[in-house]
Design an enzyme around this catalytic site. Structure first.
Site, PDB file in Angstrom:
ATOM      1  N   THR A 160      34.735  73.305  15.400  1.00  0.00           N
ATOM      2  CA  THR A 160      34.575  74.693  15.994  1.00  0.00           C
ATOM      3  C   THR A 160      33.451  74.341  17.352  1.00  0.00           C
ATOM      4  O   THR A 160      33.764  74.552  18.430  1.00  0.00           O
ATOM      5  CB  THR A 160      33.686  75.409  15.239  1.00  0.00           C
ATOM      6  OG1 THR A 160      34.575  76.094  14.325  1.00  0.00           O
ATOM      7  CG2 THR A 160      33.212  76.787  15.962  1.00  0.00           C
ATOM      8  N   ASN A 198      47.077  74.503  11.871  1.00  0.00           N
ATOM      9  CA  ASN A 198      46.403  74.366  10.789  1.00  0.00           C
ATOM     10  C   ASN A 198      47.063  75.308   9.746  1.00  0.00           C
ATOM     11  O   ASN A 198      46.988  75.250   8.462  1.00  0.00           O
ATOM     12  CB  ASN A 198      44.948  74.966  10.907  1.00  0.00           C
ATOM     13  CG  ASN A 198      44.791  76.168  11.824  1.00  0.00           C
ATOM     14  OD1 ASN A 198      45.268  76.407  12.719  1.00  0.00           O
ATOM     15  ND2 ASN A 198      44.183  77.068  11.265  1.00  0.00           N
ATOM     16  N   GLN A 214      43.398  68.963  12.382  1.00  0.00           N
ATOM     17  CA  GLN A 214      44.601  68.783  11.448  1.00  0.00           C
ATOM     18  C   GLN A 214      45.282  67.727  11.527  1.00  0.00           C
ATOM     19  O   GLN A 214      46.027  67.306  10.535  1.00  0.00           O
ATOM     20  CB  GLN A 214      45.235  69.891  11.147  1.00  0.00           C
ATOM     21  CG  GLN A 214      44.661  71.378  10.900  1.00  0.00           C
ATOM     22  CD  GLN A 214      44.133  71.303   9.535  1.00  0.00           C
ATOM     23  OE1 GLN A 214      44.558  70.746   8.669  1.00  0.00           O
ATOM     24  NE2 GLN A 214      43.295  72.345   9.101  1.00  0.00           N
ATOM     25  N   SER A 231      37.546  66.627  12.995  1.00  0.00           N
ATOM     26  CA  SER A 231      36.385  67.145  12.081  1.00  0.00           C
ATOM     27  C   SER A 231      36.342  66.358  11.020  1.00  0.00           C
ATOM     28  O   SER A 231      37.469  65.578  10.490  1.00  0.00           O
ATOM     29  CB  SER A 231      36.722  68.342  11.669  1.00  0.00           C
ATOM     30  OG  SER A 231      35.867  68.971  10.998  1.00  0.00           O
ATOM     31  N   HIS A 291      35.233  67.050   7.668  1.00  0.00           N
ATOM     32  CA  HIS A 291      35.289  67.609   6.252  1.00  0.00           C
ATOM     33  C   HIS A 291      36.788  67.724   6.034  1.00  0.00           C
ATOM     34  O   HIS A 291      37.380  68.013   4.870  1.00  0.00           O
ATOM     35  CB  HIS A 291      34.624  68.804   6.163  1.00  0.00           C
ATOM     36  CG  HIS A 291      35.115  69.867   6.673  1.00  0.00           C
ATOM     37  ND1 HIS A 291      35.817  71.091   6.025  1.00  0.00           N
ATOM     38  CD2 HIS A 291      35.106  70.461   8.024  1.00  0.00           C
ATOM     39  CE1 HIS A 291      36.124  72.221   6.898  1.00  0.00           C
ATOM     40  NE2 HIS A 291      35.709  71.696   7.983  1.00  0.00           N
ATOM     41  N   THR A 323      19.236  66.254  17.461  1.00  0.00           N
ATOM     42  CA  THR A 323      19.270  64.770  16.664  1.00  0.00           C
ATOM     43  C   THR A 323      20.635  64.987  15.792  1.00  0.00           C
ATOM     44  O   THR A 323      20.939  66.037  15.289  1.00  0.00           O
ATOM     45  CB  THR A 323      18.214  64.903  15.570  1.00  0.00           C
ATOM     46  OG1 THR A 323      16.914  64.985  16.353  1.00  0.00           O
ATOM     47  CG2 THR A 323      18.225  63.728  14.724  1.00  0.00           C
ATOM     48  N   CYS A 366      38.840  79.959   8.320  1.00  0.00           N
ATOM     49  CA  CYS A 366      38.181  80.588   9.122  1.00  0.00           C
ATOM     50  C   CYS A 366      38.425  81.861   9.452  1.00  0.00           C
ATOM     51  O   CYS A 366      37.468  82.834  10.045  1.00  0.00           O
ATOM     52  CB  CYS A 366      38.159  79.791  10.665  1.00  0.00           C
ATOM     53  SG  CYS A 366      37.526  78.128  10.240  1.00  0.00           S
TER      54      CYS A 366
END
Length: 378
Positions: free
Chosen positions: A72, A151, A181, A201, A203, A239, A324
């Site tokens: 995102t 997705n 994806q 991404s 995860h 960070t 989502c």
């Protein structure tokens, strides 16, 4: 009872080796990578190693990889960053009607800000027509954003042809691809396809939540979303998520070395389709040439939520669509022209390599029992 997890497009189980790396970064190499002392340099060395691994996986340069908090943030940084950098050169944006919500909602905000956004509709199989892209891109277009793989349906988009269309239109547009994806599931080299910005991404590929990366082609300028530091060359100040980023590096490294994974997924997909076909009520929403990691089906007459809870009681976990969306009706399935009954009964089955044919047999058995025992929705 064994868990059968078939919601890998929503998130994946973290590889133990990746989790161990995150733990190591939190307990041994815990310095801030911006610090100039030895603990900071240790952390910076580890972060640099992860950046190189991720860059190598897409045949990119390490300096073209910017760590983010996930898909995102990556999509928002790419979309708003590109538009804000190029808004003096045009007012037109081209995207699709089946993008992830992190792109769709960004586009809706840009519309409110006065930009012209063209939403390309897919065909019945969830694919964007390349002729529609050609018609939509003009010399006033400043951004084209098309996902690599949808997705919900797994439909693979013709992104390899978009760059040439932008060139032929003499458009200043940057080309952004949401590859969340697709990353590590299909060959995807941004330079080969003329991609300027590409979002991935962690995860979705057995790394922790809270980390992703944005590829920004060398020489491309976008404006940052946030202010507050020089980390990631100011594109993503703050960070870096060092433990998660280094764990992502481990996951990418493991997937790069696993040459059997794709064949395993293809076999599982084929077997699952064959067994699902035994249930006469099942209708396939994913086309045969969709990414094999995803099969979207409907069982008209049975609401998705009812089937989800029934399967969860049997320790089987699938999805009704994008995680989502939080249960809202799928804009993707509506865009391909499915009726309300098909949309309301849709299930997404998404694979990882640890699923077995026995797991699929049990899924099919439970779906058959559900169809024979549950009351049909009115």
């Amino acid at each position: 009872m064994e868990e059968i997890y078939l919601d890998n497009s929503a998130t994946t189980k973290v590889y133990p080796e990746a989790a161990e790396k995150a733990f190591q970064m939190m307990t041994r190499y815990y310095g801030n990578p911006s610090s100039l002392h030895s603990k900071g340099l240790e952390a910076e060395h580890q972060l640099t190693a992860a950046r190189k691994i991720i860059a190598s996986s897409m045949n990119a340069l390490p300096e073209e990889i910017y760590f983010t908090s996930g898909g995102t943030e990556g999509n928002n940084t790419a979309v708003f960053g590109a538009v804000n950098a190029l808004k003096k050169r045009g007012n037109r944006i081209v995207t699709t009607a089946i993008e992830h919500s992190s792109v769709m909602e960004a586009m809706q905000k840009l519309e409110k800000d006065g930009f012209e956004v063209i939403y390309l509709s897919p065909d019945i199989n969830g694919k964007i027509r390349i002729d529609d892209v050609r018609s939509a891109v003009t010399k006033d277009t400043i951004l084209v954003s098309i996902m690599a793989v949808n997705n919900e349906l797994g439909s693979i988009q013709p992104i390899e042809k978009v760059h040439r269309i932008i060139e032929n239109a003499k458009s200043p547009a940057l080309f952004h691809v949401d590859a969340v994806q697709a990353f590590m599931k299909m060959p995807l080299v941004p330079k080969k396809y003329g991609i300027d910005l590409m979002t991935v991404s962690g995860h979705k590929i057995h790394a922790p939540k809270g980390v992703g990366a944005l590829y920004i082609r060398k020489g491309v300028r976008i404006l940052p979303l946030h202010s507050g530091g020089l980390q990631e060359k100011g594109i993503r100040p703050g960070t870096e998520p060092v433990p998660a980023a280094c764990a992502m590096g481990v996951a990418v490294d493991m997937l790069s070395a696993d040459h059997e994974r794709h064949d395993i997924i293809l076999s599982l997909n084929s077997y699952c389709r064959e067994k699902l076909s035994e249930i006469s009520e099942v209708v396939f929403n994913s086309d045969n040439d969709a990414l094999p990691y995803i099969i979207n089906i409907s069982i008209p007459g049975f609401r998705s939520e009812t089937l989800l809870h029934y399967l969860a009681e049997k320790n089987i976990f699938v999805s009704s669509g994008s995680a989502c969306a939080k249960g809202h009706k799928s804009h993707v399935l509506a865009s391909v022209g499915l009726d309300g009954d098909r949309i309301d009964s849709a299930l997404r089955i998404s694979f990882s390599e640890d699923i077995t044919k026995e797991n699929i047999d049990y899924l099919i058995l439970c779906l058959k029992n559900a169809v024979s025992s549950l009351a049909r929705s009115k």
